[in-house]
Each structure stands twice: as C-alpha cells, then as structure tokens.
Write an enzyme that holds these catalytic residues in place. Sequence first.
Site: not given
Ligand code: NDP
Ligand code: 2IT
Length: 446
Positions: A111, A114, A126, A166, A210, A241
């Site tokens: 982070q 980034k 975080k 997250d 994102t 998300n």
């Molecule tokens: P969500 O909780 O909305 O979705 C996560 C998704 O990934 C779900 O479909 C989940 O499935 C799957 N998942 C999570 N962990 C695992 C695992 N160990 N094995 C298999 N599937 C898994 O999270 P986000 O979409 O917000 O985050 C997704 C990724 O993006 C993460 O790496 C996060 O750090 C990154 N990210 C998020 C940001 C944000 O703004 N939200 C910004 C930047 C990066 P299930 O429901 O079955 O657990």
């Molecule tokens: O990994 C990431 O950059 C996030 N989960 C978003 C962090 C934020 O402060 O919006």
Amino acid sequence: MHPKLEKVLQETDQRNPGEPEFLQALTEVIESLDPIIERHPEYADYGLLERLTEPERQIIFRVPWVNDKGEVQVNRGYRVEFNSALGPYKGGLRFHKSVNRNIIKFLGFEQIFKNALTNQGIGGGKGGSDFDPHGKSDNEVMLFCQSFMTELYRHIGHMTDVPAGDIGVGGREIGYLFGQYKRLTGVHESGVLTGKGLGWGGSLVRTEATGYGQVMFAQFMAEDRGESLEGRTCTVSGSGNVAIYAIEKAQQMGAKPVTCSDSNGWVYDKDGIDLDLLKEIKEVKRGRVADYAAARPSAEFHETGNVWSVPCDVALPSATQNEINEEDAKTLVKNGCKYVAEGANMPSTPQAIDVFQGAGDVSYAPGKAANAGGVGVSALEMEQNASRDKWTFEYTEKKLHDMMKGIHDDCLATAEEYGKPKDYVYGANITGFRRVADAMLAHGVV
Ligand code: NDP
Ligand code: 2IT
C-alpha cells in the site's frame, strides 16, 4: 544486487520469521531498487531502507463478540500503520479467516508504494481480522464490527489513519464501523473511513473504482502497443467488488469477460458474463458463483482447476494473493494471453511474474499500479469530505481515468529512465519508492 540491498533482504528475512507473503512483497520491491541505488547511493544511507521495511506501528487487539446463539467468540484485530511520510496512513481492512500479521504486513507494505503512485498525499497502512463473514447474519456482522471499532477508534482519524474496505469488508461493514466510530467519539468525522454510503459522505465511483481503474490500466497498456481491448476475451477471477466492476468496465470497452470465481469454484460462460445476473447473485443475495451457473444455460461450473485454463487475451486476477502460479502463467502464455492487469494484491507468484516477463509479448501490470484506482478514489472521497462537496459520477470517473493514465505513464517513463523499458514492475516500484524516499530523507531520521 547492491550489497546494501542484499543486507536489508537478509536482515528482514531474519527479523520476520514465518511471514512469507510479507517477505515476498518486500523482496520484489527491494530487488527492483538496484538501478536507482546505483545512481543515487543516498537512498541506501540514513537507515532509509531499514526504516522503510519496518512498520511505524503495529497494533494487535482482541475482538470479543457474541454470536446469534449467545456464544462468546474471540477474534484478533490488526492495524499496521506502515509509513506516513506522504500523508495519513491509508488502506483497507480485510476480514478473512486467513488474516494474520504476515498478511496485513504484506498488504500494508504494498500500500505504501501504491498510494505514492496515486500522487494523492496518502501514507500506507492496512488492517483487518481473522473474522470469517461467510454464513454470518447481519446482526453478527454488526456486533463484530462494533467490537472491532471499539478498539480501533483510538488509533484512527481523518488526519492520522483512514481505513476502507478490502476482502470481506464492503458497504455494509463500513456502515457499521462508521456508526460505532461516531457513537464512541461523538463526532461525525466523514473523512475517517472511505467507501461510505452515498447518502452519508461516500463518493460516487468508489464502488467501481478498483475494477474500473484496473481495466483502464489494461487499456493504456494496449494503447501503448497500438492496440485496444475491444473484441478481446478476458478471464476474471473472483466475484467480489473488484471482479464485478472489472467485468463491467471491460464490457463497456467492448471486451468479453467469460469467467468469474469464488472460493468454492469457478464459472466459464461461453456467451460472456451476464453482469446483471452476477450482481443480483453476489451483491443482493450474497450467493455463490455456482448459483450463477445454475441460472445461466451458457455457463459451466467447475469445482476444481481455475479460470486461468480458459484461453484469453487479457487476464484480470481479482480475487486474492498468489492465485496465479508458474503453471497457470505458462498456460496463460501458451493460450495467447497478451495482457495481465492485477486487480488483486500480489495475485501472481514471483515465478509466475518471471513467466509473464520472460514471454516477450506479455504486458504485465502489478497490482500496486493496476489496482491503485480504488485507494485513489478513496483519496478523492477524503477530498470531498474535507471540502463538504459532492462530485458527479462523470467528473469523478474522469479524475480516476486521469489518475490511472498518470500512473501508467509514470511507470513507463521511470522504467525507461532506469534502463528497463516497458517493465511495469520496475516502473511502479521505483516511482513509488522515489516519492516515499524523498519525503523520508526530508523528514530526517524518524
Ligand atoms: P471481496 O470480498 O468483495 O471479493 C473477494 C472475492 O475473491 C470473492 O469472490 C472471494 O470468494 C474471492 N476470494 C477471496 N479470497 C479467496 C481465496 N483465498 N481463495 C479463493 N477465492 C477467494 O473483495 P475485493 O473484491 O474487494 O478484493 C479482491 C482483491 O482485490 C483482494 O486481493 C484485495 O486486496 C484487492 N483490492 C481491493 C480493493 C478494493 O477497493 N476493494 C482495492 C485494491 C485491491 P469467497 O466469497 O468465496 O470468499
Ligand atoms: O488494497 C487496496 O488498495 C484497498 N483495499 C483499498 C484501500 C483504500 O483505502 O481505499
């Protein structure tokens, strides 16, 4: 490698036993600093690298709560305030059973760079918990969030540390966390959290940011090669998300996303993902991708294997860390994949990255560059909160677009400057590092 970099790697390895993901993230950054340290040895002085690799503060706390059966549950909460050279600590909260100090430190470290890339004046942090939201009632999630915030509130603030979502933390959780913060402090401090609801301080485009930014980044990489995403087949992992809005933006650009996944399996939809159906299942019903396949004749559900076996032009990993291994990367390359833009944090193993970069014609964008749109729009949310303003969707999306273009171009320019043309890993790491390091040098040994 420069001896100072080797020494820092050895020392961090010894000081952080049992923290493989943290060391993986750290090693990637440190290894790419060779060209800049060669040219600017001052960056290896003043204990700068030793300070950069040690979090400013690590907070670990007990989170007791009572489930719907009246049983006491105890989880562990974390907030790692890693680096505040550029601004208040900023970064999401992850609620997932796999969360431990190692995971939060890797995410906090990523982070820092980034956030520097966004140019928004935000430091890196975080947090999260090993709380597993799957199968929990709304009431249980609320009670957990309230207990979590009852400890966290004393450490955060709009000028000190600003959490967001997250994995496992979305609009519902941010609502409960904000409510408890407001109750404990007696202050409606909008800027203390981002990802808020639109009616009480949230920003348009934060939900989409994102995934939208990730696909914009892929498009900029394509444009740099005189191509575009139009008509391209995309494989997407995850269905949360990030994945949902990566699919939406890819479709808007005329591409065809054909997969999604969750921890129970994955879906291949030969007609392309039906986004309304996916949103209904995931965002409204909190269901599984298996339910999507059951409702959609053109879709197959697989319990084993993963989405990377499906031939594609563009891979958009959007689930979790280390979800693309060396074999997966080889399969992607063999099947003709030309673009990889990471929405998740560190989804590719170091071996997978070597495969992409060794392939010659794959443009590979690491998460800290390609997924920076989420935290970038969080910073825009803070800006709107501070000025008590509300921006339109179009205006905010344009700002996101320009921010992603800026990150893309900065990465390329830096990579070129340091003799690694078209290498987005060097570009992202050196650009981010330089901004943070310059501020740290100016601030003295703190
Ligand atoms: P969500 O909780 O909305 O979705 C996560 C998704 O990934 C779900 O479909 C989940 O499935 C799957 N998942 C999570 N962990 C695992 C695992 N160990 N094995 C298999 N599937 C898994 O999270 P986000 O979409 O917000 O985050 C997704 C990724 O993006 C993460 O790496 C996060 O750090 C990154 N990210 C998020 C940001 C944000 O703004 N939200 C910004 C930047 C990066 P299930 O429901 O079955 O657990
Ligand atoms: O990994 C990431 O950059 C996030 N989960 C978003 C962090 C934020 O402060 O919006």
